[in-house]
Motif scaffolding. Structure first.
Motif, PDB file in Angstrom:
ATOM      1  N   GLU A 130       0.845  -1.182   0.000  1.00  0.00           N
ATOM      2  CA  GLU A 130       0.000   0.000   0.000  1.00  0.00           C
ATOM      3  C   GLU A 130       0.885   1.237   0.000  1.00  0.00           C
ATOM      4  O   GLU A 130       2.021   1.218   0.499  1.00  0.00           O
ATOM      5  CB  GLU A 130      -0.938   0.005   1.206  1.00  0.00           C
ATOM      6  CG  GLU A 130      -2.007  -1.073   1.114  1.00  0.00           C
ATOM      7  CD  GLU A 130      -3.036  -0.982   2.232  1.00  0.00           C
ATOM      8  OE1 GLU A 130      -2.797  -0.238   3.206  1.00  0.00           O
ATOM      9  OE2 GLU A 130      -4.065  -1.656   2.126  1.00  0.00           O
ATOM     10  N   THR A 150      -8.100  -4.305   7.799  1.00  0.00           N
ATOM     11  CA  THR A 150      -9.397  -3.750   7.401  1.00  0.00           C
ATOM     12  C   THR A 150     -10.387  -3.722   8.557  1.00  0.00           C
ATOM     13  O   THR A 150     -11.490  -3.190   8.412  1.00  0.00           O
ATOM     14  CB  THR A 150      -9.991  -4.568   6.248  1.00  0.00           C
ATOM     15  OG1 THR A 150     -10.114  -5.937   6.658  1.00  0.00           O
ATOM     16  CG2 THR A 150      -9.099  -4.485   5.023  1.00  0.00           C
ATOM     17  N   LEU A 374      -9.077   7.162  -1.146  1.00  0.00           N
ATOM     18  CA  LEU A 374      -9.053   6.115  -0.127  1.00  0.00           C
ATOM     19  C   LEU A 374      -9.691   4.840  -0.684  1.00  0.00           C
ATOM     20  O   LEU A 374     -10.629   4.908  -1.481  1.00  0.00           O
ATOM     21  CB  LEU A 374      -9.816   6.557   1.126  1.00  0.00           C
ATOM     22  CG  LEU A 374      -9.152   7.616   2.008  1.00  0.00           C
ATOM     23  CD1 LEU A 374     -10.127   8.098   3.073  1.00  0.00           C
ATOM     24  CD2 LEU A 374      -7.882   7.081   2.646  1.00  0.00           C
ATOM     25  N   ARG A 380     -11.820   3.204   6.941  1.00  0.00           N
ATOM     26  CA  ARG A 380     -10.567   3.821   6.485  1.00  0.00           C
ATOM     27  C   ARG A 380     -10.793   5.323   6.319  1.00  0.00           C
ATOM     28  O   ARG A 380     -11.749   5.754   5.680  1.00  0.00           O
ATOM     29  CB  ARG A 380     -10.115   3.191   5.174  1.00  0.00           C
ATOM     30  CG  ARG A 380      -8.726   3.595   4.708  1.00  0.00           C
ATOM     31  CD  ARG A 380      -7.631   3.101   5.634  1.00  0.00           C
ATOM     32  NE  ARG A 380      -7.678   1.683   5.889  1.00  0.00           N
ATOM     33  CZ  ARG A 380      -7.110   0.741   5.142  1.00  0.00           C
ATOM     34  NH1 ARG A 380      -6.433   1.095   4.047  1.00  0.00           N
ATOM     35  NH2 ARG A 380      -7.187  -0.534   5.476  1.00  0.00           N
ATOM     36  N   ILE A 391      -3.299   8.398   7.601  1.00  0.00           N
ATOM     37  CA  ILE A 391      -4.358   7.475   7.210  1.00  0.00           C
ATOM     38  C   ILE A 391      -4.549   6.483   8.355  1.00  0.00           C
ATOM     39  O   ILE A 391      -3.580   5.913   8.872  1.00  0.00           O
ATOM     40  CB  ILE A 391      -4.003   6.749   5.905  1.00  0.00           C
ATOM     41  CG1 ILE A 391      -3.967   7.755   4.744  1.00  0.00           C
ATOM     42  CG2 ILE A 391      -5.016   5.642   5.606  1.00  0.00           C
ATOM     43  CD1 ILE A 391      -3.643   7.160   3.401  1.00  0.00           C
ATOM     44  N   GLN A 393      -7.213   3.358  10.296  1.00  0.00           N
ATOM     45  CA  GLN A 393      -8.343   2.436  10.263  1.00  0.00           C
ATOM     46  C   GLN A 393      -9.083   2.621  11.576  1.00  0.00           C
ATOM     47  O   GLN A 393      -8.602   2.230  12.640  1.00  0.00           O
ATOM     48  CB  GLN A 393      -7.882   0.982  10.111  1.00  0.00           C
ATOM     49  CG  GLN A 393      -9.020  -0.036  10.026  1.00  0.00           C
ATOM     50  CD  GLN A 393      -9.871   0.131   8.767  1.00  0.00           C
ATOM     51  OE1 GLN A 393      -9.362   0.521   7.720  1.00  0.00           O
ATOM     52  NE2 GLN A 393     -11.152  -0.166   8.870  1.00  0.00           N
TER      53      GLN A 393
END
Length: 445
Positions: A130, A150, A374, A380, A391, A393
């Motif tokens: 990523e 996630t 995104l 997220r 960034i 989660q």
């Protein structure tokens, strides 16, 4: 004999590495340069072509950071717009099968090499790199070896205290970033529906209830018909609750009047703020779907005037409330135009934006692009303060956890009725009662 076996293993590994290099498997640095070129990020001036120049490469435990000097004529937003191309390019099959010298040296010479190589191949197939982009005079490209999780569970988060709430897990060190409302009092939250905005608001309320049950006060304005906050309307910490713009006006006016009264009290005592006054109470004004108070969407002059008053009150809370112990969170799932009052944005140094559909929507919340790129992953988001952009989660909070936190604080309290004849009508009182009961059913059954 042992030395000979080890030497053979090492030489075999070196031969494999050399073969893969010869086959055209490039490293990420070379791949990035190729992607920049193929996606039109280079600048051509007459017979010269200017490219991003790699200034520094820094290796970390989580991956690699590349720092580039971008060519004249290109902006950070040009590169941000190509983020999907950059990430996909680094994850194509050839790149995913890339071996590094560290991979080769990590092979156990005392074990058969073939099974280890097969295992390594499988890991390479499943790994998805990523990418994050940022700019501080140099373009920073962070390439992470493994994807961010996630799902982050709220129930597994510990070490929360004071007026801090968890914002989310970042990639570096898999640590949880916290937001301290005592340091940054106001926040703007945005994002398209179903990406985690409402979950975050529920998590904030639940956390504050758990940590400061005697000191927290809430004004909850749920302009989505009560679908989010109805379950909280009968807890003792809720001073004001509203579901319609007319009710929102009354609630916001009440907060402003309370704020002004506290201001006079502080003045008489000769103190400047809640910290100096040793006042433990913090009053959180949380508005879900602040876009419903946008005057530009009003149908009648009366409705426009009402919404303008609401925006005036929210702006007063944003400007004057911090030192008096008032914290404001404005949330919207339709970040377009002037949906968030300008003074509220200017006084909200914390911004949290989940995925949105357009660059315009991202700028409304963050004043920058990025939220539109995104991934389509619930929870997220981009968390941005005056000095940092990350960034994250955001944690998912289970409904059972909300129920357990809310239930001990429910009280039967009389409703304050407003003077407005329409809101004193039996029909409207019945509607509010039904909505509250539906909220209790959802939370407690």
């Amino acid at each position: 004999m042992l030395l000979e076996i080890v030497s053979s293993a090492v030489m075999g590994s070196v031969a494999l590495y050399a073969h893969l290099r010869k086959a055209g498997v490039s490293n990420d640095s070379e791949k990035l340069n190729k992607i920049f070129s193929l996606t039109g990020l280079n600048v051509r001036d007459k017979d010269k072509t200017y490219t991003a120049q790699l200034v520094k490469k820094v290796s970390h435990s989580w991956g690699t950071e590349y720092r580039y000097r971008i060519p004249l004529g290109r902006s950070f937003e040009d590169y941000q717009a190509k983020l999907p191309h950059i990430q996909d390019g680094l994850n194509n099959r050839k790149t995913a099968m890339q071996f590094t010298w560290a991979d080769i040296m990590a092979l156990d010479r005392a074990r058969p090499l073939i099974p280890q190589i097969k295992e390594l191949l499988q890991k390479k197939k499943s790994a998805q790199k990523e990418v994050e982009l940022s700019y501080d005079g140099l373009l920073k490209v962070k390439v992470y070896n493994t994807p961010m999780p996630t799902l982050v569970s709220y129930e597994g988060i510990t070490h929360l205290d004071g007026w801090s709430v968890p914002v989310g897990q970042i990639r570096e060190g898999n640590t949880i970033v916290q937001h301290d409302f005592e340091q940054v009092p106001h926040m703007v939250v945005g994002g398209a529906t179903r990406y985690g905005k409402s979950n975050f608001l529920n998590m904030v309320i639940t956390t504050l209830l758990a940590q400061q049950p005697e000191n927290v006060r809430f004004t909850l304005i749920d302009l989505k018909g009560g679908v989010e906050f109805a379950g909280y309307c009968d807890i003792r910490q809720v001073a004001h609750y509203a579901e319609e713009p007319e009710e929102a006006e009354a609630a916001l006016l009440a907060v402003v009047e309370e704020m002004r009264a506290k201001q006079q009290t502080f003045k008489q005592r000769g103190v400047k703020n809640v910290q100096e006054a040793k006042d433990p109470i913090r009053h959180f004004v949380i508005v879900d779907e602040v876009g419903e108070l946008n005057p530009d969407e009003a149908v009648t002059k009366e409705e426009r005037a009402l919404k303008e008053r609401c925006q005036t009150y929210m702006s007063q809370i944003a400007r004057l409330g911090a030192g008096l112990g008032y914290r404001q969170i404005l949330a919207t799932q339709y970040p377009t135009g002037d949906v968030i009052p300008r003074q509220c944005k200017q006084n909200s140094d914390a911004k949290l934006c989940f995925r949105v559909q357009t660059t315009t929507a991202s700028r409304v919340v963050l004043d920058e692009t990025g939220a539109e790129t995104l991934p389509e992953i619930r929870g997220r988001a981009i968390y941005q303060t005056a000095d940092k952009r990350q960034i994250v989660q955001t944690p998912f909070i289970e409904p059972q956890t909300i129920r357990q936190s809310v239930k001990p604080h429910v009280v039967i309290k009389p409703r304050k009725e407003h003077d407005d004849a329409d809101r004193n009508s039996e029909a409207n009182r019945a509607t509010r009662t039904d909505t509250a009961q539906l909220g209790q059913i959802r939370f407690f059954e």
